[in-house]
Write a protein that holds these residues in place. Sequence first.
Motif, PDB file in Angstrom:
ATOM      1  N   ASN A 155      24.563  80.019  46.160  1.00 17.88           N
ATOM      2  CA  ASN A 155      26.035  80.404  45.692  1.00 17.88           C
ATOM      3  C   ASN A 155      26.109  81.649  44.776  1.00 17.88           C
ATOM      4  OD1 ASN A 155      25.059  79.446  43.251  1.00 17.88           O
ATOM      5  ND2 ASN A 155      25.976  77.482  43.407  1.00 17.88           N
ATOM      6  N   PHE A 158      20.407  68.663  36.702  1.00 16.83           N
ATOM      7  CA  PHE A 158      21.439  68.507  37.918  1.00 16.83           C
ATOM      8  C   PHE A 158      20.960  67.437  38.760  1.00 16.83           C
ATOM      9  CE2 PHE A 158      22.541  73.156  36.722  1.00 16.83           C
ATOM     10  CZ  PHE A 158      23.629  72.888  36.147  1.00 16.83           C
ATOM     11  N   ASN A 208      27.067  61.790  37.381  1.00 22.03           N
ATOM     12  CA  ASN A 208      28.039  61.239  36.521  1.00 22.03           C
ATOM     13  C   ASN A 208      29.039  60.640  37.416  1.00 22.03           C
ATOM     14  OD1 ASN A 208      30.184  61.169  34.579  1.00 22.03           O
ATOM     15  ND2 ASN A 208      31.085  62.896  35.132  1.00 22.03           N
ATOM     16  N   ILE A 215      36.451  64.918  44.745  1.00 17.52           N
ATOM     17  CA  ILE A 215      36.862  64.893  43.306  1.00 17.52           C
ATOM     18  C   ILE A 215      35.888  65.843  42.408  1.00 17.52           C
ATOM     19  CG2 ILE A 215      37.491  63.486  41.240  1.00 17.52           C
ATOM     20  CD1 ILE A 215      37.647  61.011  43.333  1.00 17.52           C
ATOM     21  N   GLY A 216      36.497  66.704  41.704  1.00 14.19           N
ATOM     22  CA  GLY A 216      35.786  67.954  40.737  1.00 14.19           C
ATOM     23  C   GLY A 216      36.482  69.010  41.372  1.00 14.19           C
ATOM     24  N   SER A 217      36.082  70.065  40.563  1.00 10.11           N
ATOM     25  CA  SER A 217      36.619  71.261  40.730  1.00 10.11           C
ATOM     26  C   SER A 217      35.367  72.373  39.919  1.00 10.11           C
ATOM     27  CB  SER A 217      37.860  71.628  39.960  1.00 10.11           C
ATOM     28  OG  SER A 217      37.805  71.292  38.499  1.00 10.11           O
ATOM     29  N   TYR A 274      31.341  73.864  40.902  1.00 12.13           N
ATOM     30  CA  TYR A 274      30.413  74.561  42.063  1.00 12.13           C
ATOM     31  C   TYR A 274      30.136  73.482  43.179  1.00 12.13           C
ATOM     32  CZ  TYR A 274      29.114  78.140  38.675  1.00 12.13           C
ATOM     33  OH  TYR A 274      29.120  78.930  37.717  1.00 12.13           O
ATOM     34  N   SER A 275      29.832  72.228  42.841  1.00 15.68           N
ATOM     35  CA  SER A 275      29.680  71.329  44.033  1.00 15.68           C
ATOM     36  C   SER A 275      30.895  70.982  44.752  1.00 15.68           C
ATOM     37  CB  SER A 275      29.145  69.938  43.575  1.00 15.68           C
ATOM     38  OG  SER A 275      27.916  70.152  42.779  1.00 15.68           O
ATOM     39  N   ARG A 286      40.524  67.486  37.591  1.00 16.38           N
ATOM     40  CA  ARG A 286      40.845  66.817  36.511  1.00 16.38           C
ATOM     41  C   ARG A 286      41.555  67.648  35.717  1.00 16.38           C
ATOM     42  NH1 ARG A 286      36.466  63.963  32.964  1.00 16.38           N
ATOM     43  NH2 ARG A 286      35.770  66.257  32.829  1.00 16.38           N
ATOM     44  N   SER A 287      40.940  68.784  35.215  1.00 14.97           N
ATOM     45  CA  SER A 287      41.787  69.930  34.389  1.00 14.97           C
ATOM     46  C   SER A 287      42.312  71.192  35.153  1.00 14.97           C
ATOM     47  CB  SER A 287      40.486  70.457  33.420  1.00 14.97           C
ATOM     48  OG  SER A 287      39.638  69.385  32.854  1.00 14.97           O
ATOM     49  N   LEU A 332      44.502  65.296  39.916  1.00 15.28           N
ATOM     50  CA  LEU A 332      43.593  64.061  40.029  1.00 15.28           C
ATOM     51  C   LEU A 332      44.161  62.878  40.515  1.00 15.28           C
ATOM     52  CD1 LEU A 332      40.614  63.439  38.877  1.00 15.28           C
ATOM     53  CD2 LEU A 332      41.431  62.508  36.964  1.00 15.28           C
ATOM     54  N   CYS A 367      32.099  64.995  42.992  1.00 18.94           N
ATOM     55  CA  CYS A 367      31.621  66.229  42.913  1.00 18.94           C
ATOM     56  C   CYS A 367      31.809  66.241  41.410  1.00 18.94           C
ATOM     57  CB  CYS A 367      32.024  67.268  43.362  1.00 18.94           C
ATOM     58  SG  CYS A 367      31.827  66.999  45.231  1.00 18.94           S
ATOM     59  N   THR A 368      31.397  65.290  40.695  1.00 18.99           N
ATOM     60  CA  THR A 368      31.950  65.167  39.315  1.00 18.99           C
ATOM     61  C   THR A 368      30.838  65.332  38.228  1.00 18.99           C
ATOM     62  OG1 THR A 368      31.387  62.835  39.561  1.00 18.99           O
ATOM     63  CG2 THR A 368      33.741  63.454  39.546  1.00 18.99           C
ATOM     64  N   TYR A 410      26.656  66.153  36.553  1.00 22.68           N
ATOM     65  CA  TYR A 410      25.370  65.536  36.322  1.00 22.68           C
ATOM     66  C   TYR A 410      25.312  65.247  34.890  1.00 22.68           C
ATOM     67  CZ  TYR A 410      24.400  66.592  41.019  1.00 22.68           C
ATOM     68  OH  TYR A 410      24.609  66.585  42.320  1.00 22.68           O
ATOM     69  N   ASN A 464      27.014  69.182  29.797  1.00 22.95           N
ATOM     70  CA  ASN A 464      26.649  70.596  30.498  1.00 22.95           C
ATOM     71  C   ASN A 464      27.334  71.994  29.972  1.00 22.95           C
ATOM     72  OD1 ASN A 464      25.416  72.366  32.449  1.00 22.95           O
ATOM     73  ND2 ASN A 464      27.104  71.891  34.003  1.00 22.95           N
TER      74      ASN A 464
HETATM   75  P1  NA7 Z   1      29.600  70.653  36.869  1.00 24.16           P
HETATM   76  O1  NA7 Z   1      29.509  72.303  37.023  1.00 24.16           O
HETATM   77  O2  NA7 Z   1      29.029  70.275  35.609  1.00 24.16           O
HETATM   78  O3  NA7 Z   1      31.046  70.431  37.092  1.00 24.16           O
HETATM   79  C1  NA7 Z   1      31.339  68.915  36.976  1.00 24.16           C
HETATM   80  C2  NA7 Z   1      32.912  69.003  37.544  1.00 24.16           C
HETATM   81  O4  NA7 Z   1      33.195  67.294  37.633  1.00 24.16           O
HETATM   82  C3  NA7 Z   1      34.058  69.517  36.733  1.00 24.16           C
HETATM   83  O5  NA7 Z   1      34.966  70.095  37.554  1.00 24.16           O
HETATM   84  C4  NA7 Z   1      34.687  68.222  36.172  1.00 24.16           C
HETATM   85  O6  NA7 Z   1      36.041  68.681  35.850  1.00 24.16           O
HETATM   86  C5  NA7 Z   1      34.606  67.417  37.039  1.00 24.16           C
HETATM   87  N1  NA7 Z   1      34.498  66.087  36.362  1.00 24.16           N
HETATM   88  C6  NA7 Z   1      33.616  65.254  35.697  1.00 24.16           C
HETATM   89  N2  NA7 Z   1      33.970  64.112  35.111  1.00 24.16           N
HETATM   90  C7  NA7 Z   1      35.171  64.208  35.947  1.00 24.16           C
HETATM   91  C8  NA7 Z   1      35.942  62.633  36.045  1.00 24.16           C
HETATM   92  N3  NA7 Z   1      35.931  61.817  35.328  1.00 24.16           N
HETATM   93  N4  NA7 Z   1      37.057  63.133  36.966  1.00 24.16           N
HETATM   94  C9  NA7 Z   1      37.178  64.059  37.653  1.00 24.16           C
HETATM   95  N5  NA7 Z   1      36.755  65.179  37.399  1.00 24.16           N
HETATM   96  C10 NA7 Z   1      35.586  65.035  36.541  1.00 24.16           C
HETATM   97  O7  NA7 Z   1      29.001  70.151  38.241  1.00 24.16           O
HETATM   98  P2  NA7 Z   1      28.661  70.686  39.452  1.00 24.16           P
HETATM   99  O8  NA7 Z   1      27.903  69.664  40.251  1.00 24.16           O
HETATM  100  O9  NA7 Z   1      29.799  71.321  40.417  1.00 24.16           O
HETATM  101  O10 NA7 Z   1      27.537  72.018  39.404  1.00 24.16           O
HETATM  102  C11 NA7 Z   1      26.163  71.548  38.772  1.00 24.16           C
HETATM  103  C12 NA7 Z   1      25.136  72.517  39.445  1.00 24.16           C
HETATM  104  O11 NA7 Z   1      25.174  72.213  41.034  1.00 24.16           O
HETATM  105  C13 NA7 Z   1      25.498  74.054  39.541  1.00 24.16           C
HETATM  106  O12 NA7 Z   1      24.890  74.706  38.554  1.00 24.16           O
HETATM  107  C14 NA7 Z   1      25.515  74.685  40.889  1.00 24.16           C
HETATM  108  O13 NA7 Z   1      24.898  75.696  41.285  1.00 24.16           O
HETATM  109  C15 NA7 Z   1      25.281  73.446  41.671  1.00 24.16           C
HETATM  110  P3  NA7 Z   1      36.359  69.195  34.563  1.00 24.16           P
HETATM  111  O14 NA7 Z   1      36.465  70.815  34.886  1.00 24.16           O
HETATM  112  O15 NA7 Z   1      35.484  69.086  33.277  1.00 24.16           O
HETATM  113  O16 NA7 Z   1      38.025  68.604  34.094  1.00 24.16           O
END
Ligand code: NA7
Length: 460
Positions: free
Chosen positions: A78, A170, A174, A208-210, A212-213, A234-235, A251, A276-277, A279, A296
């Motif tokens: 990526n 990773f 979470n 769900i998430g914003s 890399y994943s 979320r953010s 969200l 995709c929330t 680790y 993280n």
């Molecule tokens: P990241 O980069 O730690 O991102 C976690 C995402 O999950 C981030 O967008 C968080 O949103 C979101 N998050 C966490 N908890 C919640 C809840 N409760 N509700 C909604 N969204 C949430 O993890 P990734 O898996 O994307 O990436 C990890 C590695 O894998 C990376 O190095 C890649 O190379 C592959 P936030 O912005 O904190 O609001």
Amino acid sequence: NKENLQNKRIGIIGAGPSGLAQIRAFEALKERGENIPEIVCFEKQSNWGGMWNYSWRTGVGKYGEPIHGSMYKYLWSNGPKECLEFSDYSFDDHFEKAISSYPPRPVLFDYIEGRIKKSNAREYIRFDTTVRWVSYDEDTRKFTIVLDDLKINKTYSEEFDYLVVASGHFSTPNMPYFKGIETFSGNVMHAHDFRGADQFKDRNILLIGSSYSAEDIGIQCYKHGAASVTLSYRSNPIGHDWPQGIKEVPLVTHFDGDTAFFKDGTSEDYDAVIMCTGYQHKFPFLPDELRLKTKNNLYPDNLYKGIFYNNLPQLIYLGMQDQYYTFNMFDTQAWLARDFMMERLELPSEGERRVDIDTWLDRNSKLQSSFDDVDFQTYYIKDLLSFTDYPHFNLDKIAAMFKEWLQDKEENILTYRDKTYQSVVTGTMAEAHHTDWMDELDDSKERYLYGAEEEELIPE
Ligand code: NA7
Ligand code: FAD
């Protein structure tokens, strides 16, 4: 003193890129004819490579251990490979020809393995061995490690003078709860268990998430034929100019059956939900007083120079930061850790280390943009490099590449992997891949290296 060093034992937990970097750092000394301490690396999987060692399994493995792998079929790098290149083993050294900037997982696995296979390092590694528990004795100043030999179902323990924790962060999901999700009839999974886009063909999926994943699983599913992809943040939204078929929404507030409701008052039906929330940094084998506790982020607290546990620097953590840089950062860390374990590097007092950590934490808290993040990690690695003899590489040029990469993604998330970059190690310009990434559905090493029409060239 030399004799003393040879009697020391170093334990390494994990044979992923970080653990292998640690082994390689010692091997580099050995190649120069120097004596090194005894090294034992424990790896719960049957092979090295960490995340890059693909597992088709989810849940638990054949010995009942939690599956480490979070990677999936069709995973392509990526970021540009030029940003992670080992400075003591180039892509040219390994592949003997120019390749593209964004190789698929099996090709990067091959590269990681290529360097370590140059020596007998495999002999240091006990595979199928889980580290179950660690304790530290203040009097003997030794770590006792309790191990499970999974193959023969035997528990035993050994003592070490230094402990390097390179177990990755990773792997343990979470997994948040959303009201009503238990009434959803389709598949609900975490990105950790995602093994490929095939099952989501013609499906409407909610991620769900914003980060890399979410971004990558979203475009993989789009590429491999999902009916629609919705990303719920979320953010902040990722904010790319998404193609038709991918959209971002605020969200989820709750679920009712197969319908998801969002903060903006809209709702939609889905066939599957992928969290995709992120680790958790999880170290079930470490007692409270030795355990790194962090989210993280780019500078976990209590780690001097990002690696030495401040209360007890013989405990070393590698690769625990959030990562722009990967393999070359792990190397730099491992070289520094090696010099400490070789008693070539003296650390300042605990109080002085604390001040240094606080300076970095303060800088970290002021970062505002992704460009700032890149500069921060660049500066961090430069700091480490100034203490080691890891072959220097042009970090300013890599930082510029990361910034271009961020812009490439923003410009077009479906074509950024077709771009090419120049190696800072060899000066080689990457070749464009023979097929555009969006049209390339085969991620095998053979197809990547030799192309469909040249299959007869594949070595036996
Ligand atoms: P990241 O980069 O730690 O991102 C976690 C995402 O999950 C981030 O967008 C968080 O949103 C979101 N998050 C966490 N908890 C919640 C809840 N409760 N509700 C909604 N969204 C949430 O993890 P990734 O898996 O994307 O990436 C990890 C590695 O894998 C990376 O190095 C890649 O190379 C592959 P936030 O912005 O904190 O609001
Ligand atoms: P890991 O690779 O996670 O290795 C840790 C090792 O420790 C594993 O082999 C594990 O089995 C072992 N272990 C853990 N606990 C124990 C125990 N108790 N006992 C014994 N052994 C144990 N990076 C990039 O540069 N480019 C990418 O494109 C990229 N994509 C990614 C995609 C995904 C989905 C994920 C999750 C990560 C991605 N990364 C990427 C980041 C990746 O984590 C790093 O490249 C790298 O694998 C980190 O190396 P590591 O050795 O620190 O950890």
